[in-house]
Design an enzyme around this catalytic site. Structure first.
Site, PDB file in Angstrom:
ATOM      1  CB  THR A  34      75.695  40.154  42.056  1.00 49.79           C
ATOM      2  OG1 THR A  34      74.336  40.264  41.468  1.00 49.79           O
ATOM      3  CG2 THR A  34      76.486  41.458  42.735  1.00 49.79           C
ATOM      4  CG  ASP A  77      72.963  37.780  35.370  1.00 49.49           C
ATOM      5  OD1 ASP A  77      73.186  39.359  35.425  1.00 49.49           O
ATOM      6  OD2 ASP A  77      72.608  37.206  35.454  1.00 49.49           O
ATOM      7  CB  SER A  78      72.980  32.997  37.552  1.00 46.44           C
ATOM      8  OG  SER A  78      72.212  34.110  38.481  1.00 46.44           O
ATOM      9  CB  THR A 109      71.319  36.019  44.568  1.00 44.10           C
ATOM     10  OG1 THR A 109      71.514  37.278  43.787  1.00 44.10           O
ATOM     11  CG2 THR A 109      72.365  35.874  45.267  1.00 44.10           C
ATOM     12  CG  ASP A 110      69.251  36.498  39.831  1.00 41.42           C
ATOM     13  OD1 ASP A 110      68.974  37.516  40.985  1.00 41.42           O
ATOM     14  OD2 ASP A 110      69.282  37.458  38.449  1.00 41.42           O
ATOM     15  CE  LYS A 180      67.432  37.008  44.550  1.00 36.56           C
ATOM     16  NZ  LYS A 180      68.614  37.590  43.456  1.00 36.56           N
ATOM     17  CE1 TYR A 299      39.323  23.040  49.813  1.00 35.87           C
ATOM     18  CE2 TYR A 299      41.816  22.426  49.956  1.00 35.87           C
ATOM     19  CZ  TYR A 299      40.326  23.330  50.624  1.00 35.87           C
ATOM     20  OH  TYR A 299      40.358  24.240  51.389  1.00 35.87           O
TER      21      TYR A 299
HETATM   22  N1  ASP Z   1      71.720  38.837  38.085  1.00 35.98           N
HETATM   23  C1  ASP Z   1      73.050  38.289  39.072  1.00 35.98           C
HETATM   24  C2  ASP Z   1      73.207  36.983  38.488  1.00 35.98           C
HETATM   25  O1  ASP Z   1      72.739  35.777  39.321  1.00 35.98           O
HETATM   26  C3  ASP Z   1      72.355  38.318  41.167  1.00 35.98           C
HETATM   27  C4  ASP Z   1      73.180  37.699  42.002  1.00 35.98           C
HETATM   28  O2  ASP Z   1      74.590  37.665  41.616  1.00 35.98           O
HETATM   29  O3  ASP Z   1      73.165  38.297  42.745  1.00 35.98           O
HETATM   30  O4  ASP Z   1      73.878  36.331  38.468  1.00 35.98           O
END
Ligand code: ASP
Length: 360
Positions: A34, A77-78, A109-110, A180, A299
């Protein structure tokens, strides 16, 4: 924590990074996200913009932090990032890092936490920082987090922090412990089980658990992405996991409940885990809880999974467990896959899990 306020005040010099007072050299690698996106044709979407300018031209104040060389490696775009992109990025960093005080990677960020984890395991020998950053809003907008994140990332790239990490919202988080957690707020990342490596305020505070510098060996590009992450939920049919083992998956991260609990009565996953073990397919158990750690003896379901051959992922994030599994599988000797992977997960290689979990 060590207070490093004087270092923050003299940000244009690399005094804190290496004891010299020369101008810092930073390599900035652009991969997309982004931060440099622009509105698309219908103006309702954000898309990677066509651009050839470097980020210093976009944000000239970066020149005061150091001398910055920019490479535009990808502009994605990631969400479209693939393991071969990680290998290309890691190889570029491996080949160039010794000519710089540190490297900044601009990334969406993704997928940033996955990339940070993958780079950690692909670049085990680091003696200076690799700093991933990005933003929730693009640089061209007035209310953006891009400017401060870029400046912070460049500053951190001059500090004595020889780790791959994420610089976001005034913190530098260990990359292989980060995830994230927020798709709206500017404080997008957290590492719930590891204190930040650096906190930025009026100064910079370095944490005592920053890793020591490590010498780099030859670059090893091997990675096996034929893995699966499966999140357990009531009603999940274990045959689906069994079919994936039979159709050739090489490794599985099982996102179990709480402290590693797995269904062992109705719709039991134990036979599927046993089948995986028999087929030399490692099954790593992590917790679905962001603050969880597996305790496979607590468990009966977890104990049965361990008995069937499941490997504890301790308190690793899902991103770290998946990428460590990919890199470890890529290097596992034929016929010894299970023991090779189990031994790699028994201890932290690069701070990706807590060493002193009482039940390991
Ligand atoms: N869709 C974007 C990405 O991951 C989101 C971002 O960068 O915040 O490339």
């Amino acid at each position: 924590m060590t207070s490093d306020a004087s270092c923050a005040r003299s940000a244009s010099r690399s005094i804190c990074a290496n004891g010299s007072s020369s101008m810092s050299n930073i390599l900035m690698i652009h991969t997309g996200g982004t931060l440099m996106m622009r509105p698309g044709r219908d103006s309702s979407t954000l898309e990677p913009a066509d651009y050839a300018r470097d980020l210093v031209a976009e944000l000239p104040i970066l020149k005061t932090v150091g001398k910055i060389d920019t490479r535009i490696l990808f502009n994605l775009d990631s969400g479209d990032m693939q393991p071969h992109h990680w290998v290309a990025l890691a190889e570029l960093i491996h080949n160039e890092i010794q000519s710089y005080d540190g490297v900044v990677v601009v990334h969406g960020t993704d997928v940033m936490a996955y990339t940070a984890s993958a780079l950690t395991f692909l670049l085990p020998g680091l003696d200076r920082p690799v700093v991933l950053t990005g933003s929730q809003r693009p640089l061209f907008e007035i209310r953006t987090d891009a400017r401060v994140n870029l400046v912070d990332a460049c500053h951190i790239a001059t500090l004595a922090v020889p780790e791959v990490g994420i610089a976001f919202a005034s913190k530098f988080l260990r990359g292989c412990r980060a995830t994230k957690l927020d798709a709206w707020g500017f404080d997008a990342f957290a590492s719930p089980l590891c204190q930040p490596l650096v906190e930025l305020g009026l100064g910079a505070i370095l944490a005592p658990h920053v890793l020591q510098p490590r010498a780099a060996g030859a670059f090893d590009p091997r990675i096996d992405s034929n893995v699966l992450s499966v999140r357990l939920f009531p009603g999940l049919n274990p045959d689906l996991l069994r079919h994936s083992i039979d159709s050739g998956v090489h490794g599985i991260v099982l996102e179990a409940y709480g402290a590693g609990n797995v269904p062992h009565l109705e719709r039991s996953f134990i036979p599927a885990i046993a089948r995986a073990t028999q087929a030399q397919v490692p099954v790593v158990i992590v917790s679905q809880c962001p603050r969880g750690a597996t305790e496979l003896q607590l468990y009966p379901g977890a104990a049965a999974a361990s008995e069937a051959g499941a490997i504890s992922g301790g308190d690793m994030t899902i991103e770290a467990a998946l990428t460590k599994l990919m890199v470890t599988l890529g290097r596992a000797p034929a016929g010894k896959v299970l023991e090779f992977v189990a031994s790699a997960f028994r201890r932290p290689l690069l701070g990706e899990m807590s060493r002193d979990l009482p039940f390991r």
